[in-house]
Design an enzyme around this catalytic site. Structure first.
Site, PDB file in Angstrom:
ATOM      1  N   LYS A 116       0.871  -1.106   0.056  1.00 39.86           N
ATOM      2  CA  LYS A 116       0.087  -0.148  -0.116  1.00 39.86           C
ATOM      3  C   LYS A 116       1.008   1.140  -0.078  1.00 39.86           C
ATOM      4  CE  LYS A 116      -3.850  -2.253   2.407  1.00 39.86           C
ATOM      5  NZ  LYS A 116      -5.257  -2.060   2.594  1.00 39.86           N
ATOM      6  N   GLU A 199      -2.995   7.165   8.214  1.00 34.97           N
ATOM      7  CA  GLU A 199      -3.844   7.684   7.151  1.00 34.97           C
ATOM      8  C   GLU A 199      -4.913   8.475   7.964  1.00 34.97           C
ATOM      9  OE1 GLU A 199      -4.457   5.400   3.371  1.00 34.97           O
ATOM     10  OE2 GLU A 199      -6.219   5.226   4.259  1.00 34.97           O
ATOM     11  N   HIS A 234     -15.193  -4.846   7.301  1.00 36.81           N
ATOM     12  CA  HIS A 234     -14.434  -4.238   6.197  1.00 36.81           C
ATOM     13  C   HIS A 234     -14.279  -5.271   5.144  1.00 36.81           C
ATOM     14  CE1 HIS A 234     -13.088  -0.815   8.758  1.00 36.81           C
ATOM     15  NE2 HIS A 234     -12.489  -1.835   9.386  1.00 36.81           N
ATOM     16  N   ARG A 291      -5.977  -7.834 -10.068  1.00 41.54           N
ATOM     17  CA  ARG A 291      -6.680  -9.354 -10.209  1.00 41.54           C
ATOM     18  C   ARG A 291      -8.221  -9.046 -10.704  1.00 41.54           C
ATOM     19  NH1 ARG A 291      -9.948  -9.151  -5.477  1.00 41.54           N
ATOM     20  NH2 ARG A 291      -9.095  -8.467  -3.760  1.00 41.54           N
TER      21      ARG A 291
HETATM   22  P1  ADP Z   1      -7.808  -4.063   3.192  1.00 44.43           P
HETATM   23  O1  ADP Z   1      -6.705  -4.071   2.194  1.00 44.43           O
HETATM   24  O2  ADP Z   1      -7.206  -4.534   4.542  1.00 44.43           O
HETATM   25  O3  ADP Z   1      -9.224  -4.555   2.839  1.00 44.43           O
HETATM   26  P2  ADP Z   1      -8.484  -1.215   2.613  1.00 44.43           P
HETATM   27  O4  ADP Z   1      -7.336  -0.070   2.677  1.00 44.43           O
HETATM   28  O5  ADP Z   1      -8.894  -1.672   1.300  1.00 44.43           O
HETATM   29  O6  ADP Z   1      -8.088  -2.387   3.647  1.00 44.43           O
HETATM   30  O7  ADP Z   1      -9.789  -0.586   3.336  1.00 44.43           O
HETATM   31  C1  ADP Z   1     -10.993  -1.479   3.622  1.00 44.43           C
HETATM   32  C2  ADP Z   1     -12.037  -0.692   4.174  1.00 44.43           C
HETATM   33  O8  ADP Z   1     -11.609   0.134   5.449  1.00 44.43           O
HETATM   34  C3  ADP Z   1     -12.345   0.246   3.303  1.00 44.43           C
HETATM   35  O9  ADP Z   1     -13.315  -0.151   2.293  1.00 44.43           O
HETATM   36  C4  ADP Z   1     -13.219   1.410   4.275  1.00 44.43           C
HETATM   37  O10 ADP Z   1     -14.310   0.701   4.686  1.00 44.43           O
HETATM   38  C5  ADP Z   1     -12.268   1.356   5.489  1.00 44.43           C
HETATM   39  N1  ADP Z   1     -11.099   2.386   5.490  1.00 44.43           N
HETATM   40  C6  ADP Z   1      -9.746   2.421   4.756  1.00 44.43           C
HETATM   41  N2  ADP Z   1      -9.189   3.306   4.994  1.00 44.43           N
HETATM   42  C7  ADP Z   1     -10.089   4.020   5.482  1.00 44.43           C
HETATM   43  C8  ADP Z   1      -9.795   5.746   5.824  1.00 44.43           C
HETATM   44  N3  ADP Z   1      -8.708   6.281   5.472  1.00 44.43           N
HETATM   45  N4  ADP Z   1     -10.887   6.405   6.261  1.00 44.43           N
HETATM   46  C9  ADP Z   1     -12.022   5.522   6.665  1.00 44.43           C
HETATM   47  N5  ADP Z   1     -12.272   4.167   6.194  1.00 44.43           N
HETATM   48  C10 ADP Z   1     -11.255   3.684   5.628  1.00 44.43           C
END
Ligand code: ADP
Length: 504
Positions: A116, A199, A234, A291
């Site tokens: 990431k 973040e 999530h 993917r």
């Molecule tokens: P992972 O790869 O572990 O699934 P992601 O970065 O794709 O994590 O985030 C998964 C979910 O977490 C997002 O769809 C959202 O619901 C929440 N999320 C991630 N980053 C943030 C953020 N900066 N603020 C609020 N919610 C977030």
């Protein structure tokens, strides 16, 4: 075009990939674990190779064994599906080294987007908007100092993250030090990599992702968005397209950013750029999935493009068969992920044999099933049974169709989330198109089913029917189970008595 392709996956996605190959006249080789000898994908492929015991680490994750099977069976390419080896750049490189084609992006693009923090760096250079944050650091002191300027609440994230692991919401400065420690520990355990970063935590965001596709001739297009805000822990459970929250201008800006992001890493094949959209409709890059996604069928429904066939063409070196201007959104599509799990009990998986699964059939209804009548929900694998996809002229039409389809999807033998999905799509907030990523926890924390989806008569009828058929339970590969559920001669199609006791 390839003559023979190995499908390095199981369940619904393996079935879906085999189907696309068959339609293109490509022969398929399935791989299967000892637990999947009777599985649908094993039966449907032209050939099947046993690769090991049930545990994924000893079967579906054994890259070298899978590559060897592909070489021995004379395949030219391997499709990894999603999960398992699909985002493993070392596997993609090993496939290439063995003289085969990996149906997906290059290992280089996967590496650029795999972490990431590496992805954030690439996106910053490309000028793609990003959630404000602070880069990874091995020194907690740096992160503690950066947190003050970033402000609270904030999110601690694992650089190697996925599946919500290593993620911590921190509301107050005094909680940060502990959160850093526990996130590092979890990331180290899950990914063998303890790098973390910070973040800004967005309030009530929407998760909106764009499908992209690139070829080896420099063409990159997007195939519009998917709204995936309805999540539990999530993880997505309902997706739809178009997103109710995008205006035409925002859609155009996000589509352009997605193409730019893919171009920045010379992306080829299918990928997804995930964004968060805040209350003011600002959008931010979240991550790229290198993917095919679980939720790809809703994109297929509104664009009329078969993404797997496009993946095969591009992997074989052909140019994309469509230009950006030729891709349009028509109507509205929704996908519900049907899980063998208990939403009233922390979404715990419901393990066991599926005595009967009667899938809804009708115009604009698609069921991509991996677990159906006679199959087993096993601890080893994901408990997703199927994906239910509907297409309608507009959102209201699609919502009505989805409610109908969920009410006519009957599963006996395991607990499913079907009544839960029905309650979610009938909730006024979802109906109004206003569900954020907090929707499920806000409105369904103490949810209980309003009706018993499996009346006792239904279980008795299923048991009797098995007796009459002269076998305990039909296997997934037996003719009756493999028959399309639209088969008018399937007695379970007329099983209306199952529905008599049901109410909305
Ligand atoms: P992972 O790869 O572990 O699934 P992601 O970065 O794709 O994590 O985030 C998964 C979910 O977490 C997002 O769809 C959202 O619901 C929440 N999320 C991630 N980053 C943030 C953020 N900066 N603020 C609020 N919610 C977030």
């Amino acid at each position: 075009m390839f003559e023979k392709v190995l499908i390095a996956n199981r369940g619904e996605i393996a079935v879906r990939l085999i189907r696309a190959c068959q339609e293109m006249g490509i022969r398929t080789v399935a791989v299967y674990s000892e637990a999947d000898a009777q599985a649908l994908h094993t039966a449907l492929a032209d050939e099947a190779v046993l690769i090991g015991p049930p545990a994924p680490g000893q079967s579906y994750l054994r890259g070298n064994t899978i590559i060897q099977a592909a070489v021995e069976r004379g395949c030219q390419a391997i499709h990894p599906g999603y999960g398992f080896l699909s985002e493993n750049a070392d596997f993609a490189a090993a496939v290439r080294k063995a003289g085969l084609v990996f149906i997906g992006p290059t290992p280089e693009a996967m590496r650029a987007m795999g972490s990431k923090t590496a992805a954030r760096a690439a996106m910053r250079t490309a000028g793609v908007p990003m959630v404000p944050g602070y880069q990874e650091s091995t020194a907690d002191a740096d992160l503690l100092a950066a947190a003050d300027s970033l402000g609270f609440p904030l999110l601690v994230k694992a650089a190697a993250g996925g599946g919500g692991k290593g993620m911590r919401i921190v509301a107050r400065p005094q909680d940060l030090a502990d959160a850093l420690q526990s996130a590092r520990r979890e990331a180290q355990n899950a990914f063998g990599d303890d790098r973390i970063y910070l973040e800004k935590y967005l309030a009530e965001p929407r998760h909106v992702e764009f499908q992209v596709m690139g070829d080896q001739h420099g063409n990159v297009v997007h195939l519009f968005e998917r709204e995936c805000s309805v999540q539990r822990r999530h993880q997505k459970i309902i997706e739809e397209t178009p997103s109710p929250v995008l205006t035409p201008a925002l859609r155009a800006a996000m589509g352009a950013a997605a193409v730019q992001a893919a171009r920045a890493v010379n992306y080829t094949n299918a990928g997804t750029i995930e964004f968060l959209v805040d209350r003011e409709r600002n959008f931010y890059f979240l991550e790229m999935n290198t993917r095919l996604q679980v939720e790809h069928p809703i994109t297929e429904a509104v664009t009329g493009i078969d993404l797997v066939k496009a993946q095969l063409l591009v992997a074989a070196g052909e140019p994309l068969p469509f230009s950006q201007a030729q891709i349009t959104q028509r109507g509205h599509a929704i996908e519900c992920r049907i899980y063998a799990e208990d939403p009233a009990n922390h979404f715990l998986p419901s393990i066991g044999k599926v005595l009967r699964a009667v899938e809804p059939v009708g115009p604009g209804v698609r069921v991509d099933a991996g677990i159906s009548t006679g199959a087993e929900v096993m601890l080893h694998y994901d408990p997703m049974m199927a994906k239910l996809i509907v297409w309608g002229q507009n959102r209201a039409d699609a919502l009505g169709k989805m409610a109908w389809a969920l009410e006519h999807y009957i599963v006996l033998g395991v607990t499913t989330n079907i009544p839960f999905l029905l309650a979610v799509i009938q909730h006024p907030v979802f109906q109004a198109g206003e569900a954020t990523t907090h929707f499920v926890e806000e409105h369904f924390a103490d949810w209980q089913p309003a009706y018993d989806p499996v009346p006792d008569e239904a279980l008795i009828a299923a048991a009797l029917s098995d007796l009459l058929e002269g076998q305990a339970v039909v296997g997934a590969s037996s003719p009756s189970a493999a028959a399309p559920t639209g088969d008018p001669f399937n007695p379970w199609r007329q099983a209306d008595h199952f529905r008599l006791g049901r109410s909305r």
